[in-house]
Enzyme design. Structure first.
Site, PDB file in Angstrom:
ATOM      1  N   PRO A   1       0.816  -1.197   0.000  1.00 11.80           N
ATOM      2  CA  PRO A   1       0.000   0.000   0.000  1.00 11.80           C
ATOM      3  C   PRO A   1       0.862   1.264   0.000  1.00 11.80           C
ATOM      4  CG  PRO A   1      -0.268  -1.233   2.054  1.00 11.80           C
ATOM      5  CD  PRO A   1       0.605  -2.042   1.164  1.00 11.80           C
TER       6      PRO A   1
ATOM      7  N   THR B   1       2.336   2.816  -2.407  1.00 10.30           N
ATOM      8  CA  THR B   1       3.498   2.896  -3.282  1.00 10.30           C
ATOM      9  C   THR B   1       3.199   3.639  -4.579  1.00 10.30           C
ATOM     10  OG1 THR B   1       2.916   0.650  -3.938  1.00 10.30           O
ATOM     11  CG2 THR B   1       4.762   0.904  -2.436  1.00 10.30           C
TER      12      THR B   1
ATOM     13  N   LYS C   1       0.234   3.322  -6.656  1.00 10.51           N
ATOM     14  CA  LYS C   1      -0.503   2.634  -7.713  1.00 10.51           C
ATOM     15  C   LYS C   1      -1.640   3.522  -8.252  1.00 10.51           C
ATOM     16  CE  LYS C   1      -1.118  -0.932  -4.929  1.00 10.51           C
ATOM     17  NZ  LYS C   1      -0.192  -0.559  -3.830  1.00 10.51           N
ATOM     18  N   THR C   2      -2.379   4.114  -7.319  1.00  9.40           N
ATOM     19  CA  THR C   2      -3.454   5.000  -7.732  1.00  9.40           C
ATOM     20  C   THR C   2      -2.888   6.178  -8.512  1.00  9.40           C
ATOM     21  OG1 THR C   2      -4.504   4.422  -5.653  1.00  9.40           O
ATOM     22  CG2 THR C   2      -5.460   6.244  -6.867  1.00  9.40           C
TER      23      THR C   2
ATOM     24  N   HIS D   1      22.916 -11.392   3.929  1.00  8.55           N
ATOM     25  CA  HIS D   1      22.229 -12.579   3.436  1.00  8.55           C
ATOM     26  C   HIS D   1      22.118 -12.532   1.900  1.00  8.55           C
ATOM     27  CE1 HIS D   1      19.083 -15.820   3.856  1.00  8.55           C
ATOM     28  NE2 HIS D   1      18.782 -15.352   2.657  1.00  8.55           N
ATOM     29  N   GLU D   2      21.624 -11.432   1.383  1.00 12.04           N
ATOM     30  CA  GLU D   2      21.434 -11.328  -0.068  1.00 12.04           C
ATOM     31  C   GLU D   2      22.771 -11.264  -0.796  1.00 12.04           C
ATOM     32  OE1 GLU D   2      18.669 -11.969  -1.378  1.00 12.04           O
ATOM     33  OE2 GLU D   2      17.498 -11.854   0.466  1.00 12.04           O
TER      34      GLU D   2
ATOM     35  N   ASP E   1      14.932 -20.723   1.770  1.00 17.87           N
ATOM     36  CA  ASP E   1      16.167 -21.206   1.131  1.00 17.87           C
ATOM     37  C   ASP E   1      16.419 -22.660   1.502  1.00 17.87           C
ATOM     38  OD1 ASP E   1      16.587 -18.648   0.220  1.00 17.87           O
ATOM     39  OD2 ASP E   1      17.989 -18.112   1.839  1.00 17.87           O
TER      40      ASP E   1
HETATM   41  P1  ADP Z   1      -1.424   3.078  -3.531  1.00 19.78           P
HETATM   42  O1  ADP Z   1      -2.498   3.268  -4.556  1.00 19.78           O
HETATM   43  O2  ADP Z   1      -0.278   2.267  -4.046  1.00 19.78           O
HETATM   44  O3  ADP Z   1      -1.881   2.608  -2.203  1.00 19.78           O
HETATM   45  P2  ADP Z   1      -1.310   5.925  -3.708  1.00 19.78           P
HETATM   46  O4  ADP Z   1      -1.105   6.128  -5.160  1.00 19.78           O
HETATM   47  O5  ADP Z   1      -2.694   6.103  -3.211  1.00 19.78           O
HETATM   48  O6  ADP Z   1      -0.775   4.508  -3.258  1.00 19.78           O
HETATM   49  O7  ADP Z   1      -0.319   6.870  -2.913  1.00 19.78           O
HETATM   50  C1  ADP Z   1      -0.769   7.710  -1.880  1.00 19.78           C
HETATM   51  C2  ADP Z   1      -0.014   9.015  -1.884  1.00 19.78           C
HETATM   52  O8  ADP Z   1       1.367   8.789  -1.601  1.00 19.78           O
HETATM   53  C3  ADP Z   1      -0.021   9.702  -3.225  1.00 19.78           C
HETATM   54  O9  ADP Z   1      -1.135  10.515  -3.366  1.00 19.78           O
HETATM   55  C4  ADP Z   1       1.261  10.516  -3.174  1.00 19.78           C
HETATM   56  O10 ADP Z   1       1.081  11.703  -2.459  1.00 19.78           O
HETATM   57  C5  ADP Z   1       2.188   9.646  -2.361  1.00 19.78           C
HETATM   58  N1  ADP Z   1       3.033   8.811  -3.225  1.00 19.78           N
HETATM   59  C6  ADP Z   1       3.080   7.464  -3.242  1.00 19.78           C
HETATM   60  N2  ADP Z   1       3.983   7.029  -4.136  1.00 19.78           N
HETATM   61  C7  ADP Z   1       4.500   8.111  -4.723  1.00 19.78           C
HETATM   62  C8  ADP Z   1       5.484   8.317  -5.736  1.00 19.78           C
HETATM   63  N3  ADP Z   1       6.104   7.285  -6.341  1.00 19.78           N
HETATM   64  N4  ADP Z   1       5.777   9.583  -6.089  1.00 19.78           N
HETATM   65  C9  ADP Z   1       5.167  10.608  -5.488  1.00 19.78           C
HETATM   66  N5  ADP Z   1       4.251  10.495  -4.533  1.00 19.78           N
HETATM   67  C10 ADP Z   1       3.904   9.261  -4.134  1.00 19.78           C
HETATM   68 ZN    ZN Z   2      17.774 -16.226   1.110  1.00 18.67          ZN
END
Ligand code: ADP
Ligand code: ZN
Length: 581
Positions: A191, A193, A195-196, A412-413, A490
């Site tokens: 979450p 990261t 995606k939205t 480890h890696e 592993d």
């Molecule tokens: P997800 O959909 O993966 O849960 P969101 O897209 O909703 O995440 O991200 C939530 C907020 O976090 C975004 O509105 C932005 O402000 C910030 N954010 C997350 N990832 C990025 C990124 N790669 N670059 C800039 N802002 C980000």
């Molecule tokens: Zn390993």
């Protein structure tokens, strides 16, 4: 709660309530009123004890004695009954008792009506709310158009989506060449990261409307509404022409269907089917792309991942140190940041932070600054915000992972990667990372063996050593007692490979060419197999440790670089290994 349940519960409440009410009224009407035989009543009349009789059409009549006692008795429904009573000096009150029964009835009916009205109002309210959530989609398009430049880091995901932007813009160019346009893209990863953000940016770049919904919206919906909302959504998108539909949390709607599942998921299934139908329903050149997001790709129904559905899957991972730096910079752009703030260092200190968390960090810092009426955000504000963000975390959240854990993962890696390069020179190690991916827990290394039809015994031995490399490195650096659970999968792989070699592939002198599956005793109850597997593994482990000890300088430099950069690509890995070896 699903509708059926809701209605069932409400109905039973109504029924029980009505029964109780009628019962109560009935008992109340009769309460304390003793019934006597008609003959006894006549005796009372004869004896002149009766003062008053209440006549009605009911089956009982009410009688009051002179001493105040009240009772009921059978209604004789005699023609001259009233006259007889009057002649006996008894007061007669005529009362249409049906009214008495009508009142509770009216009451019950109106209460039921009221309750039903309430439910249906709530229902239509809920439906209206859900529908309005749907129409909110339209306003989304008026908000600021995002571009890929608003997403920092996530380079691979951005690239994958950039291709699609062109598909949306010029579908004809692709169709002319016989290309099948993708319909669905699945973005998966932890979450926050981005995606939205990526999906929005994709619509922004393509200059088409964006229709966001969440899978969970479709689940807590009254029967049939989920499916019809899906149809509604696609209808809207089609009306808009080219567009991007975004379904967040698709796992809540497309969970693996289980055979033994109780009826509980029927509604979900119906919604999922509606989605699948809609997705195969639109034309390829419509220019509609469905983007879905999940952090649980493992629980998704396979039907969703088939060709023509979400056949493109793009991983969106937690940012590495350079990604974090870019995100921090992006979210500092509109803020007055003091010169004493070192975003590079901050990026180093925020391992395992997602983009959302980094954004949150800068925002909290700005709030601290504003509270103090400071004109700038200083490193002090950021430090305080850092702890606020960390403390606010759930305990198991990765960002609280200690530096120590980072070190362990790095060694480890590095161990896996180095052993790979030492025992299997033709294998490519294309990436080593200590940022957990959705696939690997601690960190991971990507190891591509050369294309070969057969694996030799030596190849298998090398692969076992590569699998043991992680644990071996941990032991060398931190000592026997401090090895971790990080090696569990592993060891599973290594044991599996060793056992196959010995029990199935005829690659062990002592167990010979016998295939122990055929003999029916491949498992480790077989003492011989167990002993040979253990001996082989132990020897390979010793050999792996020896190899790493001989190259400890390289191991350390790999680990050190991993701790700093968190992700090493193929070039960096090769460079570090050749320059030290
Ligand atoms: P997800 O959909 O993966 O849960 P969101 O897209 O909703 O995440 O991200 C939530 C907020 O976090 C975004 O509105 C932005 O402000 C910030 N954010 C997350 N990832 C990025 C990124 N790669 N670059 C800039 N802002 C980000
Ligand atoms: Zn390993």
């Amino acid at each position: 709660m699903r509708l059926n349940n809701k209605i069932k519960i409400t109905l039973s409440v109504i029924v029980i309530f009505t029964l109780l009410l009628t019962g109560y009224i009935y008992i109340k009407n009769r309460k304390g009123i003793e019934e006597i035989p008609y003959t006894l009543f006549l005796t009372h009349v004869e004896m002149g004890l009766v003062e008053e009789v209440v006549l009605s059409n009911n089956e009982k009549i009410k009688v009051r004695l002179e001493n105040g006692n009240v009772f009921v008795t059978d209604n004789p429904r005699k023609v001259n009954f009233k006259e007889e009573l009057l002649l006996n000096n008894i007061k007669v009150i005529e009362k249409d008792e049906t009214i008495n029964q009508t009142i509770p009835m009216i009451l019950t009916v109106s209460i039921m009506g009221f309750i039903l009205f309430h439910i249906s109002r709530n229902m239509s309210k809920q439906a209206a709310k859900e529908m309005s959530q749907m129409s909110k989609i339209d306003t989304e398009n008026n908000t600021k158009r995002l571009k890929f430049s608003d997403v920092a880091g996530n380079e691979e995901a951005k690239e994958a989506l950039m291709d699609l932007v062109d598909f949306i813009k010029n579908p004809d160019a692709y169709i002319k060449l016989g290309a099948r346009l993708p319909r669905g893209v699945l973005l998966y990863g932890p979450p926050g990261t981005g995606k939205t953000l990526l999906a929005k940016a994709m619509a922004g770049e393509a200059g088409v409307p964006f229709f966001p919904v969440s899978g969970s919206d479709f689940v807590q919906v009254y029967a049939g509404l989920g499916a019809s909302r899906i149809r509604e959504l696609f209808k809207k998108a089609k009306e808009a022409g080219k567009s991007v539909i975004f379904i967040d949390e698709i796992d809540s709607l497309g969970k693996k269907r289980q055979g033994d599942n109780p009826s509980g998921s029927e509604e979900g299934d119906r919604t999922l089917n509606a989605l699948l139908t809609e997705m195969s329903g639109f034309n390829e050149n419509d220019g509609i792309i469905v983007v879905a997001a999940t952090n649980r790709i493992d629980i998704l129904d396979e039907a969703l991942l088939r060709p023509g559905r979400f056949d493109r899957q793009v991983e969106v991972n937690l940012p590495d140190v350079s990604g974090r730096y870019k995100i921090l910079k992006l979210h500092s752009e509109n803020k007055p940041i003091s010169k004493d703030v070192d975003l590079k260092k901050l990026a180093l200190d925020t391992v395992y932070f997602s983009g959302a968390k980094l954004e949150n960090l800068m925002n909290e810092a700005a709030i601290y600054a504003a509270k103090e009426k400071s004109s700038e955000i200083t490193s002090d504000h950021i430090n305080r915000a850092y702890y606020t963000v960390l403390v606010g975390d759930e305990k198991k959240d990765r960002s609280a992972i200690q530096v120590r854990d980072k070190e362990i993962t790095a060694f480890h890696e590095a161990g896996h990667a180095l052993v790979t390069k030492l025992v299997a020179k033709d294998n490519r190690v294309t990436k080593v990372s200590i940022i957990p991916s959705t696939k690997g827990m601690g960190g991971f290394s990507i190891n591509l063996p050369p294309d070969k039809m057969y694996q030799s015994k030596k190849d298998i031995l090398s692969n076992i050593m590569i699998a043991l490399g992680g644990r071996a490195a941990e032991e060398i650096i931190f000592g026997k007692d401090l090895v971790t659970t990080g090696a569990s999968s592993d060891l599973e792989k290594a044991t599996e490979m060793t056992l196959s070699m010995i029990a199935l592939l005829g690659m062990d002198e002592e167990t010979g060419l016998v295939n122990y599956n055929v003999v029916g005793n491949r498992n480790l109850d077989n003492k011989l197999l167990l002993n040979r597997t253990k001996e082989t593994l132990d020897n390979l482990y010793l050999e792996t440790k020896k190899l790493l000890m001989e190259n400890i300088k390289v191991l350390k430099s790999l680990a050190k670089n991993l701790i700093e950069k968190e992700v090493l690509n193929e070039e960096e890995i090769n460079y570090l290994i050749t320059s030290e070896v």
